[in-house]
Design a protein around this motif. Structure first.
Motif, short mmCIF file in Angstrom:
data_model
loop_
_atom_site.label_atom_id
_atom_site.label_comp_id
_atom_site.label_asym_id
_atom_site.label_seq_id
_atom_site.Cartn_x
_atom_site.Cartn_y
_atom_site.Cartn_z
N MET A 196 0.85 -1.17 0.00
CA MET A 196 0.00 0.00 0.00
C MET A 196 0.90 1.24 0.00
O MET A 196 1.21 1.79 1.05
N PRO A 197 1.36 1.68 -1.18
CA PRO A 197 2.32 2.78 -1.27
C PRO A 197 1.88 4.08 -0.60
O PRO A 197 2.72 4.90 -0.24
N ALA A 198 0.57 4.27 -0.41
CA ALA A 198 0.10 5.48 0.26
C ALA A 198 0.51 5.47 1.74
O ALA A 198 0.53 6.52 2.39
N MET A 199 0.83 4.30 2.26
CA MET A 199 1.34 4.19 3.63
C MET A 199 2.85 4.43 3.55
O MET A 199 3.61 3.54 3.18
N ASN A 200 3.27 5.65 3.84
CA ASN A 200 4.69 5.97 3.74
C ASN A 200 5.10 6.93 4.85
O ASN A 200 4.25 7.53 5.50
N GLU A 201 6.38 7.02 5.03
CA GLU A 201 6.91 7.88 6.07
C GLU A 201 8.26 8.43 5.64
O GLU A 201 9.07 7.73 5.03
N SER A 202 8.48 9.68 5.96
CA SER A 202 9.75 10.34 5.69
C SER A 202 10.71 10.07 6.85
O SER A 202 10.30 10.10 8.01
N VAL A 203 11.98 9.82 6.53
CA VAL A 203 13.00 9.53 7.53
C VAL A 203 14.22 10.40 7.24
O VAL A 203 14.59 10.59 6.07
N ILE A 204 14.84 10.92 8.29
CA ILE A 204 16.10 11.65 8.16
C ILE A 204 17.12 11.05 9.13
O ILE A 204 16.75 10.33 10.05
N ALA A 205 18.37 11.34 8.90
CA ALA A 205 19.45 10.98 9.82
C ALA A 205 20.01 12.28 10.38
O ALA A 205 20.29 13.21 9.62
N VAL A 206 20.15 12.32 11.70
CA VAL A 206 20.57 13.54 12.38
C VAL A 206 21.67 13.22 13.38
O VAL A 206 21.60 12.22 14.08
N GLN A 207 22.65 14.11 13.46
CA GLN A 207 23.70 13.96 14.46
C GLN A 207 23.19 14.54 15.78
O GLN A 207 22.74 15.69 15.84
N GLU A 208 23.26 13.72 16.83
CA GLU A 208 22.78 14.14 18.15
C GLU A 208 23.73 15.19 18.73
O GLU A 208 24.95 15.02 18.69
N ALA A 209 23.17 16.25 19.28
CA ALA A 209 23.98 17.34 19.83
C ALA A 209 24.74 16.92 21.08
O ALA A 209 25.88 17.33 21.29
N HIS A 210 24.12 16.08 21.91
CA HIS A 210 24.73 15.76 23.21
C HIS A 210 25.93 14.82 23.12
O HIS A 210 26.82 14.89 23.95
#
Length: 100
Positions: free
Chosen positions: A49-63
């Protein structure tokens, strides 16, 4: 010999590409976007069901300067050192329920 330094965006892209490999090996659809004027992101879609999607990013944690995967709405998924766990979480969130 010249030294090449990765930018944060390039490192984020590398983490997303690793997650993409894991998800695609499980049969999931993933499109990675890395436009020059935007932070790299991956759009993960349920192949059933391609309408079921989510955006993902990779982030460097500040701490602690480690990297983590995040949903588009800002919730942490898993550390980038554990792409299989991130893939499992995404599959669970995007699963189509088959009740009854």
């Amino acid at each position: 010999m010249p030294v090449q330094a990765l930018t944060e965006a390039e490192e984020a892209l590398g983490h997303l590409e690793h997650l993409t490999d894991v998800l695609r090996s499980r049969g999931w659809s993933v499109e990675v976007s890395a436009h020059a004027d935007r932070w790299p992101s991956a759009l993960v879609a349920n192949p059933a069901m391609p309408a079921m999607n989510e955006s993902v990013i990779a982030v460097q944690e500040a701490h602690d300067r480690t990297w983590s995967y995040y949903y588009g709405w800002g919730e942490r998924i898993a550390p980038c050192t554990d792409a299989p766990a991130a893939a499992t979480a995404l599959v669970r969130v995007l699963a189509v329920r088959r009740d009854g």
